[in-house]
Design a protein around this motif. Structure first.
Motif, PDB file in Angstrom:
ATOM      1  N   UNK A 225       0.879  -1.261  -0.068  1.00 58.97           N
ATOM      2  CA  UNK A 225      -0.089  -0.029  -0.102  1.00 58.97           C
ATOM      3  C   UNK A 225       0.750   1.190  -0.099  1.00 58.97           C
ATOM      4  N   UNK A 226       1.930   1.388   1.119  1.00 59.71           N
ATOM      5  CA  UNK A 226       2.758   2.458   0.972  1.00 59.71           C
ATOM      6  C   UNK A 226       3.429   2.653  -0.541  1.00 59.71           C
ATOM      7  N   UNK A 227       3.901   1.465  -1.312  1.00 59.81           N
ATOM      8  CA  UNK A 227       4.593   1.859  -2.359  1.00 59.81           C
ATOM      9  C   UNK A 227       3.631   2.311  -3.301  1.00 59.81           C
ATOM     10  N   UNK A 267      -3.223   5.203 -16.719  1.00 57.98           N
ATOM     11  CA  UNK A 267      -2.362   3.912 -16.952  1.00 57.98           C
ATOM     12  C   UNK A 267      -0.882   3.948 -16.562  1.00 57.98           C
ATOM     13  N   UNK A 268      -0.521   5.399 -16.844  1.00 49.78           N
ATOM     14  CA  UNK A 268       1.030   5.608 -16.666  1.00 49.78           C
ATOM     15  C   UNK A 268       1.214   5.594 -15.101  1.00 49.78           C
ATOM     16  N   UNK A 269       0.165   6.053 -14.358  1.00 53.06           N
ATOM     17  CA  UNK A 269       0.376   5.861 -12.783  1.00 53.06           C
ATOM     18  C   UNK A 269       0.420   4.514 -12.407  1.00 53.06           C
ATOM     19  N   UNK A 270      -0.667   3.594 -12.889  1.00 53.76           N
ATOM     20  CA  UNK A 270      -0.703   2.286 -12.471  1.00 53.76           C
ATOM     21  C   UNK A 270       0.673   1.557 -12.700  1.00 53.76           C
ATOM     22  N   UNK A 271       1.092   1.789 -14.080  1.00 51.92           N
ATOM     23  CA  UNK A 271       2.411   1.190 -14.325  1.00 51.92           C
ATOM     24  C   UNK A 271       3.593   1.505 -13.436  1.00 51.92           C
ATOM     25  N   UNK A 272       3.397   2.719 -13.069  1.00 46.62           N
ATOM     26  CA  UNK A 272       4.561   3.198 -11.975  1.00 46.62           C
ATOM     27  C   UNK A 272       4.508   2.547 -10.905  1.00 46.62           C
ATOM     28  N   UNK A 273       3.028   2.171 -10.162  1.00 48.08           N
ATOM     29  CA  UNK A 273       2.913   1.497  -9.076  1.00 48.08           C
ATOM     30  C   UNK A 273       3.360   0.163  -9.411  1.00 48.08           C
ATOM     31  N   UNK A 274       3.156  -0.480 -10.364  1.00 45.95           N
ATOM     32  CA  UNK A 274       3.473  -1.852 -10.735  1.00 45.95           C
ATOM     33  C   UNK A 274       4.986  -2.059 -10.485  1.00 45.95           C
ATOM     34  N   UNK A 279      10.090  -3.902  -7.864  1.00 48.96           N
ATOM     35  CA  UNK A 279      11.302  -3.526  -7.162  1.00 48.96           C
ATOM     36  C   UNK A 279      11.476  -4.104  -5.855  1.00 48.96           C
ATOM     37  N   UNK A 280      10.534  -4.125  -5.143  1.00 45.15           N
ATOM     38  CA  UNK A 280      10.622  -4.567  -3.579  1.00 45.15           C
ATOM     39  C   UNK A 280      10.263  -6.108  -3.690  1.00 45.15           C
TER      40      UNK A 280
END
Length: 300
Positions: A225-227, A267-274, A279-280
Motif C-alpha cells: 500500500x505504501x509503495x 495507465x502511466x500511474x498504474x504502471x509506475x505502481x507496478x 522492485x520490492x
C-alpha cells in the motif's frame, strides 16, 4: 535453462552427491559398526536423497512459463515440492522414533544391545561436518534465489546433522560408559526424532497456508500500500488481495485517482505502481491494478 533454475539444480545436485555418499557410509557403519542409531541415521539420509530428487523434478516444472492451462505460471509446483519434503522429513522422524523405542524396550526387558565400534563413531563425526557444511551452502543459495524448496532442503540437511550429533552421543556413550549404557544408542535416536518431526511440521505449515491461498503477512501488505500511494496522483488503495505462488507474489488492488485525468495518464500511474512493487518483491511478481476515480469529496 534459466539462470535461477540452473543454480538451483547445481545446489541440489551437490547435496545429492554428498547424500549418496553418506547413505552408503552410514549403512556400512550401521551394520558393520553395530549401531542401530547409525542405521536409523542412514534411513534419514535416504529421505534427504529422495527430497533432492523431488526438488530436481518440481523446480524444472515450476520454472516453466505461463501457458494456456496455467495463467499464473507453475510456481505452486515448487510449493508442492516443499510440502513433499516436509512430509518426508516428518515420516523419517517417526520412523527413527519407532525404531529407537523398540530398541529401548528390548534393553529394559534385559536384552543385551551390541556395542558400537570405532567405524560407527568415525562416520558419525564425518557426517556431522559434511551435513553442516551442506546446510550452510544450501541455505545461502536458497535465500539468494528466493526458493522455498531449496531453503526447505537446507533445513533437511541441518536436521540430518542434528540427527548425526545425537547418533554420535549415543554411540560414544554406548562405547565408553559400559554395557548398561548401551541403551544410549537407541535413546539418542528417539530424542533426535522429536526435533526432526518438529522440523517437518515447520516446513509443512507455510506450504499448506500457501496452497490454501493465505494472504501475505500484514507488514508486507502495508508495504505494498505504501509503495502504491508513493506514486504521485494515487490517493487511495483498497480491496487489496495478496497471495504467494511459489517464489512469486500475486497482488490485486484498486487504486483511486483523479477521475479527470486521461486514460493514458491513469495507465502511466498504474504502471509506475507496478514497477515499484516489482522492485520490492521481484520481477516475477504478478500484479493487477484496477484504476478508479476518486469521489468528488476526496478530490477536494
Amino acid at each position: 535453462m534459466r539462470t535461477r533454475e540452473r543454480q538451483i539444480y547445481t545446489v541440489t545436485l551437490t547435496g545429492s552427491a554428498v547424500n549418496a555418499a553418506l547413505i552408503v557410509l552410514k549403512f556400512l557403519a550401521g551394520f558393520l559398526g553395530r549401531s542401530s542409531a547409525m542405521v536409523a541415521d542412514a534411513v534419514h539420509s535416504l529421505s534427504d536423497f529422495i527430497s533432492d530428487v523431488v526438488v530436481l523434478i518440481f523446480v524444472r516444472i515450476a520454472g516453466k512459463p505461463r501457458d494456456k492451462g496455467h495463467d499464473y505460471g507453475h510456481g505452486k509446483f515448487e510449493t508442492l515440492a516443499t510440502l513433499i519434503i516436509g512430509i518426508l522429513l516428518g515420516v523419517a522422524g517417526i520412523g527413527l522414533m519407532i525404531n529407537g523405542i523398540e530398541s529401548v524396550v528390548k534393553s529394559l526387558n534385559g536384552e543385551s544391545l551390541p556395542r558400537p565400534t570405532m567405524l560407527a563413531l568415525a562416520i558419525a563425526i564425518f557426517a556431522i561436518v559434511s551435513k553442516e557444511w551442506l546446510y550452510r551452502y544450501t541455505l545461502r543459495a536458497g535465500n539468494r534465489l528466493d526458493s522455498p524448496a531449496v531453503v526447505a532442503n537446507a533445513w533437511h540437511h541441518r536436521s540430518d546433522a542434528i540427527s548425526s550429533i545425537g547418533t554420535l552421543v549415543g554411540i560414544s556413550g554406548a562405547m565408553f560408559l559400559g554395557d548398561r549404557w548401551r541403551i544410549l544408542d537407541p535413546v539418542a535416536a528417539v530424542v533426535v526424532s522429536v526435533f526432526i518431526i518438529k522440523s517437518g511440521y515447520d516446513i509443512i505449515k507455510p506450504c499448506i497456508s500457501e496452497l490454501l491461498e493465505a494472504s501475505l503477512p500484514e507488514n508486507k501488505e502495508r508495504e505494498i500500500i505504501r509503495l502504491v500511494k508513493s506514486v504521485p496522483g494515487i490517493e487511495m488503495v483498497h480491496n487489496l488481495r495478496t497471495r504467494r505462488i511459489g517464489n512469486a507474489v500475486a497482488v490485486d488492488l484498486h487504486a483511486k485517482m483523479d477521475g479527470n485525468i486521461t486514460l493514458s495518464e491513469a495507465h502511466a500511474k498504474a504502471t509506475a505502481a507496478e514497477i515499484a512493487i516489482k522492485k520490492a518483491f521481484g520481477d516475477n511478481a504478478i500484479i493487477n491494478i484496477h484504476m478508479e476515480p476518486l469521489p468528488d469529496s476526496a478530490k477536494s
